[in-house]
Scaffold this active site. Structure first.
Site, PDB file in Angstrom:
ATOM      1  N   ARG A 145     -11.683 -11.360 -48.672  1.00 45.54           N
ATOM      2  CA  ARG A 145     -10.522 -10.484 -48.911  1.00 45.54           C
ATOM      3  C   ARG A 145      -9.859  -9.695 -47.695  1.00 45.54           C
ATOM      4  O   ARG A 145     -10.355  -8.731 -47.184  1.00 45.54           O
ATOM      5  CB  ARG A 145     -10.626  -9.457 -49.906  1.00 45.54           C
ATOM      6  CG  ARG A 145      -9.572  -8.577 -50.394  1.00 45.54           C
ATOM      7  CD  ARG A 145     -10.246  -7.610 -51.481  1.00 45.54           C
ATOM      8  NE  ARG A 145      -9.136  -6.598 -51.840  1.00 45.54           N
ATOM      9  CZ  ARG A 145      -9.195  -5.948 -52.925  1.00 45.54           C
ATOM     10  NH1 ARG A 145     -10.122  -5.746 -53.443  1.00 45.54           N
ATOM     11  NH2 ARG A 145      -8.242  -5.089 -53.184  1.00 45.54           N
ATOM     12  N   ASP A 185     -13.193   3.602 -54.486  1.00 43.81           N
ATOM     13  CA  ASP A 185     -12.604   3.109 -53.430  1.00 43.81           C
ATOM     14  C   ASP A 185     -11.123   3.448 -53.402  1.00 43.81           C
ATOM     15  O   ASP A 185     -10.955   4.245 -53.951  1.00 43.81           O
ATOM     16  CB  ASP A 185     -13.115   1.599 -53.256  1.00 43.81           C
ATOM     17  CG  ASP A 185     -12.207   0.787 -54.616  1.00 43.81           C
ATOM     18  OD1 ASP A 185     -11.466   1.481 -55.238  1.00 43.81           O
ATOM     19  OD2 ASP A 185     -12.442  -0.592 -54.451  1.00 43.81           O
TER      20      ASP A 185
END
Length: 524
Positions: free
Chosen positions: A134, A416
């Site tokens: 990612r 996050d």
């Protein structure tokens, strides 16, 4: 490097000299230079188109809808995508990562070591779970590389190094290269990624279609273009993925000034069972399955308590089971968990309620999703606890970034940038609209948020173990307050922090611990 190749790279962070030498070879730098030079202007155009699109929506007061110009794509049943039921590890350089120079080099080098079988007691890459790489999203830049006098786009820095050093090895071992693309807002951005994939495969001598990518649909505008995004990536598509919190935050990003789009307390009123999120998930599954592409659900952020016999353990497992069963019954082909201890129970749950490795046969012809469904804001108020929770998550995320960390743990969950994004978005929006608390009818304004921030800081300060920790937390609180009081909504919390002097000055010191966690990311 000099001459016609205009590229500058900062020296290696302390302790990563060997990793740096492995990654930044002359050939790798030449490849990065050519990649970035080729696509830098188109990255800029994508970002400017975002600004123009948002301005047009704001000036006109219009709402997004399904595109008339691409009706033929949505009606064409012949576009096929990769049918791969692979399970793997998401290696996150985006939402779950703090992009310090140290972290990027360490993380990319860890992928290099994993792919080249340099970790002891780890399966050969051909036998290991696939790596879903990612890279950073379009909004992020790499401050430590300059190409033609400009900072390099973060995603091209990450993607270029990963492909140059690992692409062929992954392809030869039938283990990729697989990528996970986030924060895409339109099919034009998917088209750019496709061009980058084609160019890279040609440069590295890989067959077209070697790269496969899953796109995270985490923006309301992208929700209206899912079919077109699949089409643009058709040779390279592995499907689409849901991301609830960033998706919810995108409503504030695009329509936050409008009272009609006031999002209620996310902890109490926003979940996958609400109309706008359930419609989005159903449409994503239907869109993917009619094209033969995989549709994956969101990530479970809950952490299992260590004692498997405890009541809290049973409660957490029951909660995760209930939420994931909703996704399974909707037709998803898989989902993510953060806690490794959830992998086996979730695999068991999936096998118990499905037939085979995926649910591609679930075409969801029962689904008809309208623009009203996708734009339907859930009914609900704002709670005192919800406001304080959002403040705490926002402050702790900034504190984590100032510490060089991309995630933190709070009240039994991993947090996050996605949860930080929705948290600070809601606080900004509630201040903007002078929303009332349903507990006592107090108005959410600068004074109230400042007062609650002080209360939250008393709780959070107890987590600090040194004077330096407390000072950093105070700095994080000041930065959070600055962000939620801005006249104009800061586009992304990560962009805001990545361009802030306080964060950049923190990067000059190497984190105390080597961040080897990149190979232990969320499991798909």
């Amino acid at each position: 490097m000099s001459g016609s190749v205009n590229i500058e790279v900062s020296p290696p962070p302390s302790g990563l000299e060997a990793d740096y030498e492995t990654l930044f070879t002359t050939d790798a730098l030449l490849f990065l230079h050519e990649l970035i030079s080729t696509f830098d202007e188109e990255v800029n155009q994508c970002l400017w188109l975002r600004v123009a699109r948002k301005a047009n929506l704001e000036l006109s007061g219009d709402l997004p809808g399904f595109l008339e110009d691409t009706l033929d794509i949505r009606g064409d049943p012949d576009v096929e995508a990769l049918k791969s039921p692979a399970q793997g590890i998401q290696v996150d350089f985006d939402d779950g990562n703090c992009p310090t120079y140290y972290n990027q080099i360490k993380g990319i080098h860890n992928v290099f070591k994993a792919v080249h079988n340099q970790f002891p007691d780890v399966p050969h890459i051909s036998q290991a779970p696939v790596l879903m790489l990612r890279p950073r999203a379009w909004n992020m830049v790499e401050h430590n590389m300059m190409v033609a006098g400009k900072e390099a786009p973060g995603p091209l820095f990450d993607f270029g190094l990963l492909m140059f050093h690992c692409g062929r090895k992954l392809f030869e071992n039938k283990s990729g290269p697989f990528f996970y693309l986030s924060k895409i807002e339109s099919f034009m951005e998917a088209r750019l990624w496709n061009k980058i994939f084609v160019w890279t495969q040609q440069k590295l001598g890989l067959p077209i279609g070697s790269i496969k990518a899953t796109v995270l649909i985490e923006n309301i505008l992208a929700a209206f273009e899912m079919e077109e995004i699949l089409y643009e990536l058709r040779d390279h598509s592995a499907g689409l993925n849901c991301g609830v919190w960033d998706y919810s935050a995108s409503f504030v990003n695009k329509f936050g000034h409008r009272l009609a789009f006031l999002l209620p307390d996310r902890s109490k009123y926003v979940n996958i069972e609400t109309r706008f999120l359930r419609s989005y998930m159903d449409l994503l599954i239907q869109t993917c399955h009619r094209r033969g592409a995989l549709a994956t659900g969101g990530m479970s952020a809950l952490l299992l308590p260590q004692d498997p016999l405890s009541e809290s353990h049973r409660t957490v497992l029951a909660t995760v089971n209930r939420l994931k069963l909703i996704e399974i019954k909707a037709g998803v082909d898989g989902f993510m968990v953060y806690d490794l201890n959830l992998i086996e129970p979730m695999q068991t749950l999936f096998k118990l309620h499905t037939e085979g490795d995926n649910q591609l046969h679930q075409l969801r012809n029962d689904v008809t999703v309208t623009p009203d469904d996708l734009l339907s804001i859930p009914i609900g108020g704002i709670t005192l606890d919800g406001l304080k929770y959002n403040i705490a998550v926002g402050v702790l995320f900034i504190n984590a970034w100032l510490s060089g960390e991309g995630v933190f743990f709070y009240r039994g969950s991993v947090e996050d940038s996605a949860t930080a994004e929705i948290s600070r978005s809601q606080v900004w929006q509630w201040i903007r609209h002078h929303s009332q608390l349903e507990d006592d009818s107090k108005v959410v304004n600068r004074q109230l948020v400042t007062a609650f921030l002080k209360e939250v800081m008393v709780e959070l300060s107890s987590l600090c173990h040194s004077f330096r920790d407390k000072q950093r937390l105070l700095t994080a609180a000041e930065m959070f307050l600055e962000m939620v009081l801005k006249r104009d909504f800061p586009e992304f919390i990560t962009t805001y922090l990545n361009e802030d002097h306080t964060f950049l000055s923190c990067q000059s010191t190497t984190p105390a611990a080597a961040l080897d966690r990149h190979v232990h990311r969320s499991n798909l």
